[in-house]
Design an enzyme around this catalytic site. Structure first.
Site, short mmCIF file in Angstrom:
data_model
loop_
_atom_site.label_atom_id
_atom_site.label_comp_id
_atom_site.label_asym_id
_atom_site.label_seq_id
_atom_site.Cartn_x
_atom_site.Cartn_y
_atom_site.Cartn_z
N GLY A 9 0.82 -1.22 0.00
CA GLY A 9 0.00 0.00 0.00
C GLY A 9 0.85 1.26 0.00
O GLY A 9 0.38 2.33 0.38
N MET A 14 -1.55 6.74 3.45
CA MET A 14 -0.73 6.35 4.60
C MET A 14 0.63 5.84 4.14
O MET A 14 1.65 6.12 4.76
CB MET A 14 -1.44 5.25 5.40
CG MET A 14 -2.51 5.74 6.33
SD MET A 14 -1.81 6.68 7.70
CE MET A 14 -1.30 5.32 8.79
N HIS A 155 -14.63 10.43 9.88
CA HIS A 155 -13.49 10.28 8.97
C HIS A 155 -13.78 10.96 7.64
O HIS A 155 -14.93 11.26 7.33
CB HIS A 155 -13.19 8.79 8.71
CG HIS A 155 -12.44 8.13 9.82
ND1 HIS A 155 -13.05 7.67 10.96
CD2 HIS A 155 -11.12 7.86 9.96
CE1 HIS A 155 -12.13 7.14 11.76
NE2 HIS A 155 -10.95 7.25 11.18
N LYS A 159 -12.97 6.89 3.09
CA LYS A 159 -12.79 5.69 3.91
C LYS A 159 -13.83 4.64 3.50
O LYS A 159 -15.01 4.96 3.39
CB LYS A 159 -12.93 6.04 5.39
CG LYS A 159 -12.62 4.87 6.31
CD LYS A 159 -12.47 5.31 7.75
CE LYS A 159 -12.32 4.13 8.69
NZ LYS A 159 -11.15 3.30 8.37
P1 NAP Z 1 -5.45 4.54 0.37
O1 NAP Z 1 -4.92 5.91 0.13
O2 NAP Z 1 -6.64 4.07 -0.41
O3 NAP Z 1 -4.23 3.51 0.17
C1 NAP Z 1 -4.38 2.13 0.00
C2 NAP Z 1 -3.39 1.72 -1.05
O4 NAP Z 1 -3.38 0.30 -1.16
C3 NAP Z 1 -3.73 2.27 -2.45
O5 NAP Z 1 -2.58 2.79 -3.05
C4 NAP Z 1 -4.24 1.03 -3.18
O6 NAP Z 1 -4.06 1.09 -4.58
C5 NAP Z 1 -3.36 -0.02 -2.54
N1 NAP Z 1 -3.82 -1.37 -2.77
C6 NAP Z 1 -5.08 -1.82 -3.02
N2 NAP Z 1 -5.08 -3.14 -3.17
C7 NAP Z 1 -3.80 -3.54 -3.02
C8 NAP Z 1 -3.15 -4.79 -3.09
N3 NAP Z 1 -3.82 -5.91 -3.38
N4 NAP Z 1 -1.81 -4.85 -2.88
C9 NAP Z 1 -1.11 -3.72 -2.61
N5 NAP Z 1 -1.67 -2.49 -2.56
C10 NAP Z 1 -2.99 -2.41 -2.76
O7 NAP Z 1 -5.82 4.36 1.90
P2 NAP Z 1 -5.09 5.02 3.18
O8 NAP Z 1 -5.82 6.22 3.60
O9 NAP Z 1 -3.64 5.08 2.92
O10 NAP Z 1 -5.39 3.90 4.27
C11 NAP Z 1 -4.89 2.58 4.14
C12 NAP Z 1 -5.44 1.74 5.30
O11 NAP Z 1 -4.89 2.24 6.53
C13 NAP Z 1 -6.96 1.81 5.45
O12 NAP Z 1 -7.45 0.56 5.86
C14 NAP Z 1 -7.16 2.83 6.57
O13 NAP Z 1 -8.36 2.64 7.26
C15 NAP Z 1 -5.96 2.52 7.43
N6 NAP Z 1 -5.51 3.59 8.31
C16 NAP Z 1 -4.95 3.18 9.49
C17 NAP Z 1 -4.44 4.11 10.37
C18 NAP Z 1 -3.82 3.62 11.65
O14 NAP Z 1 -3.35 4.44 12.43
N7 NAP Z 1 -3.82 2.31 11.89
C19 NAP Z 1 -4.50 5.47 10.06
C20 NAP Z 1 -5.05 5.86 8.84
C21 NAP Z 1 -5.54 4.91 7.96
P3 NAP Z 1 -5.22 1.71 -5.52
O15 NAP Z 1 -5.39 3.14 -5.10
O16 NAP Z 1 -4.66 1.57 -6.91
O17 NAP Z 1 -6.44 0.90 -5.29
#
Ligand code: NAP
Length: 266
Positions: A9, A14, A155, A159
């Site tokens: 990711g 993130m 959020h 999300k």
């Molecule tokens: P995001 O911007 O949508 O990033 C997710 C990334 O994963 C995108 O680049 C996506 O590509 C990619 N992806 C999708 N399928 C994949 C696969 N099979 N293999 C590898 N990469 C893949 O989301 P985000 O805001 O960064 O958040 C990511 C996750 O972290 C979410 O679940 C969010 O709820 C969580 N989060 C956690 C925290 C924490 O503190 N724990 C804080 C914030 C967010 P595409 O765009 O091409 O689909």
């Protein structure tokens, strides 16, 4: 010796923040990006190019593991992807540090058993922000005395999953302290489905999704004639980075998988 980290990711919101933060940590190195596209390309910020100075991108976990030998998989993808990536990582003895939300409680139990049987340390952290973890801890402590609770999490509108992992985890932590009971009027009726939110053990959870927001949560603890509100706001993704770095260091010394950053904050 540097700590070798692969990120799943890494192109995401993130992921890009994490790559930037980890590149500034002297003893950490991002050695690979796991993606579903861009095999053979290199990651530069959010872009995949053929400029070899970037982070190599792999679509095959097996090739990534064999060619780049990471010690850590930082998982920041989607609810559909995270379980399989964790499973693969544990199979290779690579420690998962997971921020992705949307794992069910059954999946968390299964993967914890699998990691512990294989003696592979790891963490699933619904929230890497230290302030948010303190908000969850304080809410759980207060729920012993003020047991009628509603959680409102808010959020950004991109999300995918609801309720948030943080809200679910907060309710799970509260369950440890609060006397289980049904809240509200015993004959309460919802005239519009969802009006009273979701329920975990009678604790109500409400999810707000709006542009302009990042990650926010209020825990309302009510009692006769009083209300305690415990609130946390994340204004910038930089707030998650110290927790990610702390988690990466911590799992190197573990032989079990923990659910929640509170397990590694003294
Ligand atoms: P995001 O911007 O949508 O990033 C997710 C990334 O994963 C995108 O680049 C996506 O590509 C990619 N992806 C999708 N399928 C994949 C696969 N099979 N293999 C590898 N990469 C893949 O989301 P985000 O805001 O960064 O958040 C990511 C996750 O972290 C979410 O679940 C969010 O709820 C969580 N989060 C956690 C925290 C924490 O503190 N724990 C804080 C914030 C967010 P595409 O765009 O091409 O689909």
């Amino acid at each position: 010796m540097t700590i070798r980290i692969a990120i799943a990711g890494a192109r995401g919101r993130m992921g890009t923040a994490a790559v930037k933060a980890l590149m500034n940590v002297e003893d950490m190195e991002v050695v690979a990006a796991l993606d579903y596209k861009g095999e053979g390309l290199f990651l530069h910020g959010e872009s995949l190019t053929d400029d070899t100075s970037g982070i190599p991108v792999y679509t095959s976990f097996d090739r990534l593991a064999k060619e780049t030998e990471p010690e850590i998989l930082l998982e920041l993808t989607t609810p559909d992807t995270v379980y399989e990536n964790m499973h693969k990582a544990i199979t290779y003895g690579i420690r998962p540090v997971v921020g992705t939300s949307g794992l069910s409680l059954e999946q968390i139990e299964e993967i914890t058993t699998f990691a512990n049987e294989n003696k592979v340390g790891g963490i699933i952290a619904p929230n890497f922000s230290i302030g948010a973890v303190l908000m969850m801890k304080f809410s759980a402590m207060a729920s012993r005395y003020l047991g009628d609770i509603e959680i409102i999490e808010s959020h950004h509108d991109q999300k995918i999953d609801a309720p948030s992992g943080t809200a679910t985890k907060t309710a799970e932590m509260i369950k440890e302290y609060r006397q289980s009971h049904v809240q509200g009027h015993p004959e309460e009726k919802e005239h519009l489905p969802g009006a009273r939110g979701a329920s975990i053990d009678g604790i109500r959870l409400h999810s707000v999704r709006l542009p302009g927001l990042l990650a926010h949560q209020e825990v309302l603890l009510g009692s006769t004639g009083e209300l305690l509100t415990i609130r946390h706001d994340s204004f910038d993704r930089s707030c998650f980075m110290p927790g990610i770095i702390m988690a990466i260091r911590n799992v190197l010394d573990r032989k079990d998988l923990v659910y929640g950053l509170e397990h590694i904050i003294e």
